[in-house]
Write a protein that holds these residues in place. Structure first.
Motif, PDB file in Angstrom:
ATOM      1  N   ALA A  11       0.856  -1.188   0.000  1.00 60.27           N
ATOM      2  CA  ALA A  11       0.000   0.000   0.000  1.00 60.27           C
ATOM      3  C   ALA A  11       0.885   1.228   0.000  1.00 60.27           C
ATOM      4  CB  ALA A  11      -0.929   0.009   1.209  1.00 60.27           C
TER       5      ALA A  11
ATOM      6  N   LYS B 226       0.896   5.005   1.074  1.00 62.11           N
ATOM      7  CA  LYS B 226       0.128   5.857   1.985  1.00 62.11           C
ATOM      8  C   LYS B 226       0.789   7.214   2.139  1.00 62.11           C
ATOM      9  CE  LYS B 226      -1.944   4.332   5.550  1.00 62.11           C
ATOM     10  NZ  LYS B 226      -2.318   3.787   6.880  1.00 62.11           N
TER      11      LYS B 226
ATOM     12  N   HIS C 285       5.343  10.258   1.546  1.00 61.32           N
ATOM     13  CA  HIS C 285       4.634   8.991   1.397  1.00 61.32           C
ATOM     14  C   HIS C 285       5.475   7.857   1.970  1.00 61.32           C
ATOM     15  CE1 HIS C 285       2.684  11.503  -1.680  1.00 61.32           C
ATOM     16  NE2 HIS C 285       1.629  10.713  -1.529  1.00 61.32           N
TER      17      HIS C 285
ATOM     18  N   ARG D 232       6.790  -0.465   7.491  1.00 67.85           N
ATOM     19  CA  ARG D 232       6.431   0.835   6.929  1.00 67.85           C
ATOM     20  C   ARG D 232       7.721   1.474   6.423  1.00 67.85           C
ATOM     21  NH1 ARG D 232       1.169   1.551   9.187  1.00 67.85           N
ATOM     22  NH2 ARG D 232       1.013   3.722   8.462  1.00 67.85           N
TER      23      ARG D 232
ATOM     24  N   ASP E   7      -4.706   9.244  -0.515  1.00 66.19           N
ATOM     25  CA  ASP E   7      -4.257   9.045   0.863  1.00 66.19           C
ATOM     26  C   ASP E   7      -3.700   7.646   1.046  1.00 66.19           C
ATOM     27  OD1 ASP E   7      -4.897  11.596   1.670  1.00 66.19           O
ATOM     28  OD2 ASP E   7      -6.944  11.058   2.248  1.00 66.19           O
ATOM     29  N   THR E   8      -4.399   6.652   0.480  1.00 65.54           N
ATOM     30  CA  THR E   8      -3.949   5.252   0.542  1.00 65.54           C
ATOM     31  C   THR E   8      -4.355   4.553  -0.748  1.00 65.54           C
ATOM     32  OG1 THR E   8      -4.268   5.168   2.943  1.00 65.54           O
ATOM     33  CG2 THR E   8      -4.084   3.062   1.794  1.00 65.54           C
ATOM     34  N   LYS E   9      -3.417   3.834  -1.343  1.00 64.29           N
ATOM     35  CA  LYS E   9      -3.744   3.051  -2.537  1.00 64.29           C
ATOM     36  C   LYS E   9      -3.016   1.723  -2.478  1.00 64.29           C
ATOM     37  CE  LYS E   9      -4.036   3.143  -7.583  1.00 64.29           C
ATOM     38  NZ  LYS E   9      -5.455   2.731  -7.586  1.00 64.29           N
ATOM     39  N   ARG E  10      -3.789   0.638  -2.535  1.00 63.84           N
ATOM     40  CA  ARG E  10      -3.195  -0.697  -2.566  1.00 63.84           C
ATOM     41  C   ARG E  10      -2.696  -0.983  -3.968  1.00 63.84           C
ATOM     42  NH1 ARG E  10      -5.923  -4.987  -1.995  1.00 63.84           N
ATOM     43  NH2 ARG E  10      -4.433  -6.210  -0.800  1.00 63.84           N
TER      44      ARG E  10
END
Length: 407
Positions: free
Chosen positions: A246, A248, A254, A262, A280-283
């Protein structure tokens, strides 16, 4: 010489099976183009349509400027080289090579001269009197090549011509065929399921899957910028590492979430990826090549770091192939399973039930200090990362040319 053009070519069988779908390819005059893909992808069907051995359901096939959909194979001025050599056992090497010239009514002296010239270029002069049964597999394949060469065709069509040879001979014949093609400058369409053959021989490569063209480009283009997950995982040995991750937003920058890790990205790392930097968040499916990985110690400070458990170190001087397990989910798609089935059907059945993290392959220098069973840290340059959409498998491409990965 002539170009070969597939203009929206479709092959549909009477039972409704569609082997090739709207294939667009322009094989340029003198080019060596390779059709590659797993078993059943439609590559041999495409070749046979070019040869006139399969009827075309829709679209146009052109050799040069001439549409040849309804032209008999013997009138297309092409020469085929088959997987099984297709030599006449009762004829000598010279007779096998001269056979198409005899059928075409070429004068005896001219035919003999063409055979002699081709035999010299193929190293077959001393074998001209022998029958095929007295030749090795590599020599038989040279005879098949000689039979094609003597015709002086506008194009060669080759259907997995090296698949019956052992690994050492395949490597030798790859170089010989490529050198001959350059010498004669004959337009060549070459079919193989072996991506190593494709990468080492082709000026350009067309990757097929289930009858659909996935990507067309040079070996470097396919390797450095695969259009989708299928191409990314099909091209390369070992293939690209692909993990579920992901992207984020983290403060002003980011980070990449990889399992429980992380990983902070350097400022501006995603500026060229608006679909990633704007969310904001992308898988995503995160990909990187085995040779892009280095041990963390001594790597550039801007590179991404991740921890992994070393499961196996294979010493392959002058390098090491290291298999590590990362705390992240593997990406298992229909394309992943299809590629695995082409290699090992039994292993492919287990892919969807994988657990315990993902295995990552790293190609390190022979001096690497990694050891079996150890927990180690590795680094990858941001420029070596590939991002793919998890739902479509399509590459999330940067809005600029990709920077090449460090050597």
């Amino acid at each position: 010489m002539a170009s070969i053009t597939f203009d929206r070519i479709t092959k549909r069988y009477p039972d409704g099976t569609q082997a090739v779908t709207e294939l667009d390819l322009d094989i340029q005059d003198g080019e060596f183009l390779v059709l590659v893909g797993p078993s059943g992808c439609g590559k041999t069907t495409a070749l046979r349509m070019a040869a006139g051995l399969e009827e075309i359901s829709e679209g146009r096939l052109l050799i040069g400027d001439r549409v040849v959909n309804d032209v008999h194979p013997s009138q297309r001025d092409i020469a085929m080289v088959f997987q099984n050599y297709a030599l006449y056992p009762h004829m000598s090497v010279a007779q096998n090579m001269a056979f198409p010239l005899v059928c075409a009514g070429v004068a005896k002296d001219e035919a003999k001269g063409r055979v002699q010239k081709a035999a010299e270029s193929l190293g077959l002069t001393e074998y001209l009197h022998r029958k095929p049964k007295a030749l090795s597999g590599g020599q038989r394949q040279r005879v098949a090549m000689g039979r094609a060469i003597v015709r002086n065709p506008v194009a060669f069509l080759m259907d997995e011509p090296l698949s019956n040879l052992d690994a050492k001979l395949r490597g030798q014949m790859r170089a010989e065929i490529r050198n001959l093609q350059r010498q004669y400058e004959t337009t060549t369409l070459y079919v193989t399921h072996d991506q190593v053959e494709a990468m080492t021989m082709g000026d350009r490569i067309a990757v097929l899957r289930k009858g659909l063209l996935q990507q067309l480009g040079t070996p470097d283009e396919l390797y450095q910028a695969p259009a989708n997950l299928f191409v990314a995982e099909f091209i390369g040995a070992p293939p690209m590492n692909v993990l579920t991750a992901a992207v984020k937003r983290a403060g002003a920058g980011h980070e990449i979430v990889l399992g429980s890790q992380r990983i902070q990205l350097p400022p501006g790392a995603l500026d060229a990826y608006p679909t990633l930097s704007g969310a904001d968040t992308k898988r995503v499916a995160l990909g990187f090549r085995p040779e892009s990985i280095e041990e963390s110690a001594g790597a550039d400070p801007s590179w991404l770091r991740f921890a992994a458990d070393v499961e196996l170190v294979e010493n392959l001087p002058p390098e090491k192939l290291v298999h590590v397990r990362v705390d992240a989910d593997p990406v298992v798609t229909d394309a992943t399973v299809e590629i695995a089935q082409d290699i090992d059907a039994a292993a492919a059945e287990d892919l969807r039930s994988l657990s315990g993290g993902a295995v990552v392959h790293a190609r390190l220098t022979g001096g690497a200090s990694v050891r079996d069973g150890a927990r180690s840290e590795f680094a990858v340059p941001v420029s070596a990362l590939h991002f793919f959409d998890l739902s479509t498998g399509e590459a999330i491409a940067p809005n600029r040319p990709r920077v090449g990965t460090p050597a």
